[in-house]
Design a protein around this motif. Structure first.
Motif: not given
Length: 120
Positions: A54-60, A65-69, A111-112
């Protein structure tokens, strides 16, 4: 993504190690504890892989999502790590650390979920 793959591979290795090398060395209970650590590590390695994709597919990407990882990573280290250490050492106090890893997993899933709502 790399870390998710490493965690996934290590969970397979841990499971194989438990079923072959540790089977004769640990009590049934200690072996069960070790296997729970490996199983939860795999579940959350796959969740981390999803987050990475998901992070790799998102511009911002949303901050959640970052916190979830990060929370999945922390949870794997604390939850699975404490179970591995507990089963191998029989130091009972290590079991008191495990719930913090579980809380990190719960927070990661929350968070996800928050991140998923931001995509709608």
């Amino acid at each position: 993504m790399s870390l998710a793959a490493v965690f996934g591979g290590l969970s397979v290795a841990a499971g194989a190690f438990a079923s072959h090398a540790l089977k004769e060395k640990l009590s049934d209970r200690a072996l069960e504890i070790f296997e729970v650590g490996a199983r939860y590590q795999m579940y959350h390695a796959l969740a981390l892989l999803l987050v990475a994709i998901l992070l790799s597919q998102s511009q911002s990407p949303p901050t959640s999502l970052i916190a979830s990882g990060w929370l999945f990573i922390i949870g794997i280290f604390i939850f699975s790590g404490s179970l591995y250490a507990l089963s191998l050492s029989d130091i009972k106090i290590l079991g008191a650390i495990t719930p913090f890893g579980g809380a990190a997993f719960i927070a990661a899933w929350g968070a996800l979920a928050i991140a998923a709502f931001s995509y709608q």
